[in-house]
Design a protein around this motif. Structure first.
Motif, PDB file in Angstrom:
ATOM      1  N   ASP A 216       0.819  -1.214   0.000  1.00  0.00           N
ATOM      2  CA  ASP A 216       0.000   0.000   0.000  1.00  0.00           C
ATOM      3  C   ASP A 216       0.855   1.267   0.000  1.00  0.00           C
ATOM      4  N   ARG A 219      -0.416   4.295  -2.161  1.00  0.00           N
ATOM      5  CA  ARG A 219      -1.679   4.838  -1.640  1.00  0.00           C
ATOM      6  C   ARG A 219      -1.456   5.634  -0.364  1.00  0.00           C
ATOM      7  N   THR A 222       0.313   8.956  -1.052  1.00  0.00           N
ATOM      8  CA  THR A 222      -0.577   9.884  -1.769  1.00  0.00           C
ATOM      9  C   THR A 222      -1.599  10.495  -0.835  1.00  0.00           C
ATOM     10  N   GLU A 223      -2.153   9.692   0.067  1.00  0.00           N
ATOM     11  CA  GLU A 223      -3.173  10.197   0.984  1.00  0.00           C
ATOM     12  C   GLU A 223      -2.560  10.993   2.144  1.00  0.00           C
TER      13      GLU A 223
END
Length: 323
Positions: A216, A219, A222-223
């Motif tokens: 992950d 992800r 990015t978050e």
């Protein structure tokens, strides 16, 4: 918000650096006036022109940027910064000499004769440049020390923080987080962990969230955009390091790699070299090769000669007595 704060601090640092360089230039000019006769001052722009600030300020700021003095340096020592300041000063003086030779050689051709002090002939221009060579790094070093002290005080109060993610929840990752936590003066705060495994059920590590595993990674980054990523993989997972670094290139973050090695095996003189694109880590050099070997040989010869001269009379006396 954090990026804007960093830009604000960099802008402030550039302004203060310019003021410090201006002060150092005027101080070197005053040294010149105290030792050698001054140029005539007839216009308001004569003092800054004679102090060479129109050359020293832009050249020094350019050299500071060239040597990376405006990059984030929270996890670097003051000694490292002082070394960079010395390099910056040397580069500035070389560029200053070239600029003066090309655009304003009057500093080397003053309208008065040199003076003699202690049997040394002092030329005004060289006195000023020599004084600047010593004053400039001293002023910049003092300024950076004060600036670091102010930043440490602000960071201890929770300002100017830099949030980082640690890849690795094992022993090494916990050591990294604990070390950064103890050194709060750096302003580096560990926001969360990413497991060194592809998938994990672990949710907490040292009272900080574990937001997932390596599967992950994109992800999560990015978050939850961090300012930097510390890669602290255990030795058993070092094989995935190249792929992690390749994946991190997609993100505009600073990347630090912490090796899973005892500090006693990482000497201060370790250097990274490159040969035809192949990185080479120089762990240590043989002490008997190069200059070290020549020095050892000289010490051996001089020591043997000194011992021979010292004990020759004693050996002669003993020989005569035995005979």
């Amino acid at each position: 918000m954090l990026k804007q704060q960093h830009q604000l601090f960099v802008a402030l640092l550039v302004i203060v650096d310019g003021i410090v360089v201006t002060f150092a230039s005027f101080l070197a000019w005053l040294v010149r006036l105290a030792i050698v006769h001054s140029w005539p001052i007839t216009r308001w722009e004569d003092p800054p022109k004679q102090a060479l600030i129109f050359f020293t300020v832009p050249l020094t700021l350019f050299a500071l940027r060239w040597f990376g003095m405006y990059r984030p340096r929270r996890d670097r020592t003051l000694l490292n910064e002082v070394k960079q300041i010395v390099k910056t000063t040397a580069a500035t003086m070389f560029m200053l000499l070239a600029a003066l030779y090309a655009f304003d050689s009057s500093v080397f051709r003053p309208p008065f004769k040199p003076v003699m002090i202690s049997n040394f002939e002092l030329d005004a221009g060289r006195v000023q440049l020599g004084a600047l060579t010593f004053i400039l790094p001293l002023c910049l070093t003092l300024h950076r020390i004060v600036f670091r002290m102010v930043l440490r005080m602000l960071r201890r109060r929770g300002w100017n923080q830099r949030h980082v993610a640690v890849i690795g929840c094992g022993r090494l990752g916990q050591i990294v987080a604990s070390t950064l936590g103890r050194n709060s003066w750096t302003g580096i705060r560990v926001s969360y962990f990413i497991s060194h495994q592809d998938h994990t059920r672990r949710t907490r590590c040292l009272d900080r969230p574990v937001n997932g595993g390596l599967a992950d990674l994109e992800r999560i980054l990015t978050e939850l955009k961090p300012d930097a990523v510390y890669v602290a993989l255990p030795i058993a997972r070092m094989a995935v390091l190249p792929s992690i670094l390749l994946r991190l290139e997609k993100f505009a973050v600073d990347v630090r790699v912490v090796p899973d090695l005892n500090p006693r095996y990482l000497p201060q003189s370790m250097a990274v070299n490159e040969l035809d694109g192949m990185p080479i880590l120089s762990y240590r050099e043989c002490p008997t090769s190069g200059v070290g070997g020549v020095t050892k040989r000289l010490v051996d010869l001089l020591g043997g000669l000194a011992a021979l001269l010292l004990f020759t009379p004693i050996m002669l006396i003993v020989g005569l007595i035995v005979r």
